[in-house]
Scaffold this motif. Structure first.
Motif, PDB file in Angstrom:
ATOM      1  N   ASP A  55       0.831  -1.202   0.000  1.00 62.11           N
ATOM      2  CA  ASP A  55       0.000   0.000   0.000  1.00 62.11           C
ATOM      3  C   ASP A  55       0.867   1.254   0.000  1.00 62.11           C
ATOM      4  OD1 ASP A  55      -2.420  -1.503   0.158  1.00 62.11           O
ATOM      5  OD2 ASP A  55      -2.068  -1.767   2.308  1.00 62.11           O
ATOM      6  N   ALA A  56       1.945   1.209   0.748  1.00 59.38           N
ATOM      7  CA  ALA A  56       2.883   2.337   0.738  1.00 59.38           C
ATOM      8  C   ALA A  56       3.437   2.550  -0.661  1.00 59.38           C
ATOM      9  CB  ALA A  56       4.015   2.086   1.729  1.00 59.38           C
ATOM     10  N   ALA A  57       3.826   1.467  -1.314  1.00 60.01           N
ATOM     11  CA  ALA A  57       4.379   1.568  -2.668  1.00 60.01           C
ATOM     12  C   ALA A  57       3.343   2.112  -3.646  1.00 60.01           C
ATOM     13  CB  ALA A  57       4.877   0.201  -3.129  1.00 60.01           C
ATOM     14  N   GLU A  58       2.088   1.679  -3.509  1.00 59.88           N
ATOM     15  CA  GLU A  58       1.032   2.156  -4.405  1.00 59.88           C
ATOM     16  C   GLU A  58       0.801   3.656  -4.214  1.00 59.88           C
ATOM     17  OE1 GLU A  58      -3.689   1.395  -5.488  1.00 59.88           O
ATOM     18  OE2 GLU A  58      -2.691   0.123  -3.991  1.00 59.88           O
ATOM     19  N   SER A  59       0.824   4.112  -2.960  1.00 56.27           N
ATOM     20  CA  SER A  59       0.602   5.542  -2.708  1.00 56.27           C
ATOM     21  C   SER A  59       1.744   6.379  -3.283  1.00 56.27           C
ATOM     22  CB  SER A  59       0.442   5.800  -1.203  1.00 56.27           C
ATOM     23  OG  SER A  59       1.665   5.588  -0.510  1.00 56.27           O
ATOM     24  N   LEU A  60       2.957   5.893  -3.156  1.00 57.75           N
ATOM     25  CA  LEU A  60       4.102   6.622  -3.704  1.00 57.75           C
ATOM     26  C   LEU A  60       4.062   6.647  -5.222  1.00 57.75           C
ATOM     27  CD1 LEU A  60       6.917   5.312  -1.328  1.00 57.75           C
ATOM     28  CD2 LEU A  60       5.953   7.618  -1.364  1.00 57.75           C
ATOM     29  N   PRO A 209      -6.169  13.535  -8.739  1.00 58.84           N
ATOM     30  CA  PRO A 209      -5.799  12.240  -8.145  1.00 58.84           C
ATOM     31  C   PRO A 209      -4.287  12.111  -7.993  1.00 58.84           C
ATOM     32  CG  PRO A 209      -7.456  11.937  -9.850  1.00 58.84           C
ATOM     33  CD  PRO A 209      -7.026  13.365  -9.930  1.00 58.84           C
ATOM     34  N   GLY A 210      -3.868  11.623  -6.833  1.00 59.11           N
ATOM     35  CA  GLY A 210      -2.456  11.364  -6.576  1.00 59.11           C
ATOM     36  C   GLY A 210      -1.698  12.518  -5.965  1.00 59.11           C
ATOM     37  N   VAL A 211      -2.284  13.726  -5.967  1.00 59.67           N
ATOM     38  CA  VAL A 211      -1.585  14.871  -5.389  1.00 59.67           C
ATOM     39  C   VAL A 211      -1.519  14.762  -3.871  1.00 59.67           C
ATOM     40  CG1 VAL A 211      -1.724  17.378  -5.043  1.00 59.67           C
ATOM     41  CG2 VAL A 211      -2.039  16.404  -7.326  1.00 59.67           C
ATOM     42  N   PHE A 212      -2.588  14.298  -3.248  1.00 58.57           N
ATOM     43  CA  PHE A 212      -2.646  14.121  -1.796  1.00 58.57           C
ATOM     44  C   PHE A 212      -3.177  12.725  -1.521  1.00 58.57           C
ATOM     45  CE2 PHE A 212      -5.115  15.472   2.266  1.00 58.57           C
ATOM     46  CZ  PHE A 212      -4.164  14.888   3.071  1.00 58.57           C
ATOM     47  N   ASN A 213      -2.361  11.915  -0.860  1.00 62.59           N
ATOM     48  CA  ASN A 213      -2.703  10.533  -0.562  1.00 62.59           C
ATOM     49  C   ASN A 213      -2.597  10.293   0.940  1.00 62.59           C
ATOM     50  OD1 ASN A 213      -2.451   9.351  -3.559  1.00 62.59           O
ATOM     51  ND2 ASN A 213      -0.715  10.692  -3.168  1.00 62.59           N
ATOM     52  N   VAL A 214      -3.419   9.403   1.460  1.00 65.25           N
ATOM     53  CA  VAL A 214      -3.380   9.038   2.880  1.00 65.25           C
ATOM     54  C   VAL A 214      -3.310   7.530   2.989  1.00 65.25           C
ATOM     55  CG1 VAL A 214      -4.552   9.125   5.106  1.00 65.25           C
ATOM     56  CG2 VAL A 214      -4.724  11.072   3.538  1.00 65.25           C
ATOM     57  N   VAL A 215      -2.283   7.045   3.691  1.00 64.98           N
ATOM     58  CA  VAL A 215      -2.185   5.612   3.976  1.00 64.98           C
ATOM     59  C   VAL A 215      -2.203   5.417   5.490  1.00 64.98           C
ATOM     60  CG1 VAL A 215      -1.020   4.919   1.865  1.00 64.98           C
ATOM     61  CG2 VAL A 215       0.322   5.749   3.777  1.00 64.98           C
ATOM     62  N   THR A 216      -2.675   4.266   5.911  1.00 62.96           N
ATOM     63  CA  THR A 216      -2.790   3.979   7.342  1.00 62.96           C
ATOM     64  C   THR A 216      -2.061   2.685   7.670  1.00 62.96           C
ATOM     65  OG1 THR A 216      -4.884   2.777   7.028  1.00 62.96           O
ATOM     66  CG2 THR A 216      -5.025   5.150   7.480  1.00 62.96           C
ATOM     67  N   GLY A 217      -1.729   2.566   8.952  1.00 59.54           N
ATOM     68  CA  GLY A 217      -1.049   1.355   9.401  1.00 59.54           C
ATOM     69  C   GLY A 217       0.062   1.674  10.368  1.00 59.54           C
ATOM     70  N   ALA A 218       0.827   0.676  10.689  1.00 57.06           N
ATOM     71  CA  ALA A 218       1.877   0.802  11.697  1.00 57.06           C
ATOM     72  C   ALA A 218       3.118   1.465  11.114  1.00 57.06           C
ATOM     73  CB  ALA A 218       2.243  -0.572  12.244  1.00 57.06           C
TER      74      ALA A 218
END
Length: 492
Positions: A55-60, A209-218
């Motif tokens: 998910d981190a890779a997809e957001s980047l 799309p893609g300018v501001f992304n939010v990911v969650t997790g540890a």
């Protein structure tokens, strides 16, 4: 959508948060969820996906794909959207403040203040769009000039702490975006919903799309993946010194550009010529706001021997009038963020008392009546013997004030500098020479002279030593979201 989110966070249901990646809401590749607790009630108010490295890779990747087109826009066109987001924050300030209360626990009036700052950070960044400057220098060669251009880094990752979940996000987001970067936010898992709410508003006002992304997790999975990826160009983080050191190490292999705003241990110096009543009010505000969970808080006091007894008597009396209770009832203090954080504060107090400190006001964990559930800690004031007491060395981050007596200004300066931290310091004196001397002698990035805490957006919020590197706010903070490109232009 935002109102439904608040209803579920504060009602009988649980809000099921999602990540916002590339302009769409998703649970990504997460197979589990993280439960988010209301620190005032210990009730589970919602869940977020336990994001993965994928998910981190997809957001980047989403941010990387969006960045060239975003950077190609004239700065003021980027600013139009940032202004629109600020307007949306203002229009929804009550809802956003109650989301902060639900997940973080600060009193409602303080949460409203945070949302005001959230808006202000965005507006200041947008207003800076027409102030982005370069330089032209004469060359040593004929028919040639040297051009210095400010250009975006690319993809910025923002890692935010739980104490100001909304304001810390836009403090980084605004200048990063106006500079032409795209942004991935990894909010703290204790307080993820403010960041999700901001993404909802960004979607509403039309962010590409893609300018501001939010990911969650540890942090140890998603956070580490964001920091170590070759597709993140700048890491800006607010959090503990321990976490900052981990990020420093994790980013070393790829020589990451880092901006780290870390812990603090602010000294609060009061000299014999100070306005005692004003200093007492400031000391209380600078320690007990947000239950002491502010990196610039009054963490240790040095009081001139001529006024120490008077000051401490007034400090205790003023502190005893503080109200603790339901954050929605606008008390002075809400709960600590978690049981672990509350127990950490109590352990520091116990160690300090065992080392010989006198408890002038002995608070501690509360668990009765209306406060039977939640992470409550009542104010504590300790008179310590010397600068080696645990409460004088460790960052408390809670409603505890340790104080000691000094014989003169030089001793106060020496003891204040005897710390690994260097974020903020306070000086109360009517003597201008002392104030000017403190400006030169105190090894801290911020010094508050005859005023309480609260940095301004046009200032520069920066730490020295183990309080971090880089900085936020003002023109110097904005400059950190650019890198510089030198061009030698020859037309001979």
């Amino acid at each position: 959508m935002l109102e439904n989110m608040l209803s579920e966070l504060t009602g009988a249901g649980r809000f099921r948060g999602q990540m916002f990646i590339g302009g769409r809401w998703t649970t990504g590749s997460a197979t589990g969820t993280f439960e988010v607790e209301n620190p005032a009630t210990e009730a589970i108010i919602g869940t977020i996906p336990e994001g993965t490295a994928d998910d981190a890779a997809e957001s980047l990747e989403a941010a990387r794909q969006a960045q060239p087109a975003w950077a190609a826009l004239p700065p003021f066109e980027r600013a139009r959207l940032i202004f629109a987001l600020a307007d949306a924050v203002k229009a929804n300030d009550g809802t956003l403040a109650r989301i902060v209360v639900a997940e973080q626990g600060k009193p409602l009036n303080q949460a409203m203040g945070e949302i005001g700052a959230t808006e202000t950070f965005l507006r200041f960044a947008a207003e800076s769009a027409r102030r982005i400057e370069g330089d032209i220098f004469p060359s040593d060669a004929p028919d040639e000039e040297v051009w210095i251009r400010r250009v975006p880094h690319g993809v910025v990752v923002g890692l935010t702490a739980w104490n100001f979940p909304a304001a810390l996000a836009t403090r980084k987001l605004g200048p990063a975006l106006v500079a032409g970067n795209t942004f991935v936010l990894k909010a703290h898992e204790f307080t993820p919903f403010s960041g999700i709410a901001l993404a909802m508003l960004a979607e509403r006002v039309g962010f590409p799309p893609g300018v501001f992304n939010v990911v969650t997790g540890a942090g140890r999975t998603v956070g580490e993946a964001l920091v170590t990826s070759p597709h993140s160009d700048l890491i800006t983080m607010t959090g503990s010194t321990r976490a900052g050191k981990e990020i420093y190490r994790a980013g070393a292999d790829r020589i990451k550009v880092l901006r780290l705003e870390l812990g603090g241990k602010a000294p609060f110096i009061v000299m014999e010529d100070a306005d005692i009543d004003a200093a007492v009010e400031s000391a209380v505000a600078a320690r007990f706001s947000n239950c002491g969970q502010i990196c610039t808080c009054n963490e240790r006091m040095y009081l001139h021997e001529k006024i120490a007894d008077e000051f401490l008597d007034k400090l205790v009396a003023r502190t005893q009038r503080l109200r603790i209770g339901n954050p929605l009832d606008d008390p002075d203090l809400g709960p600590k963020i978690s049981r672990q954080e509350r127990d950490k504060v109590e352990a520091i107090v116990a160690e300090t008392v065992a080392a010989g400190a006198e408890a002038l006001l002995r608070g501690g964990p509360l668990q009765h009546g209306d406060l039977a559930r939640g992470h409550w800690y009542s104010p504590t004031i300790l008179r310590v013997r010397d600068n080696t007491a645990p409460a004088m060395r460790q960052e408390i981050f809670g409603p505890v004030i340790p104080a000691m007596t000094v014989s003169d200004f030089q001793e106060a300066l020496t003891l204040a500098n005897d710390s690994d931290y260097g974020l903020s310091a306070y000086v109360y004196s009517q003597n201008l020479r002392r104030l000017m001397r403190s400006a030169a002698a105190l090894n801290f990035g911020e010094i508050y002279c005859n005023r309480t805490s609260g940095e301004l957006v046009q200032g520069f919020h920066t730490g020295w030593g183990q309080s971090g590197l880089g900085g936020e706010d003002g023109k110097y903070g904005l400059d950190g979201y650019f890198r510089k490109k030198t061009m030698y232009v020859n037309w001979s």
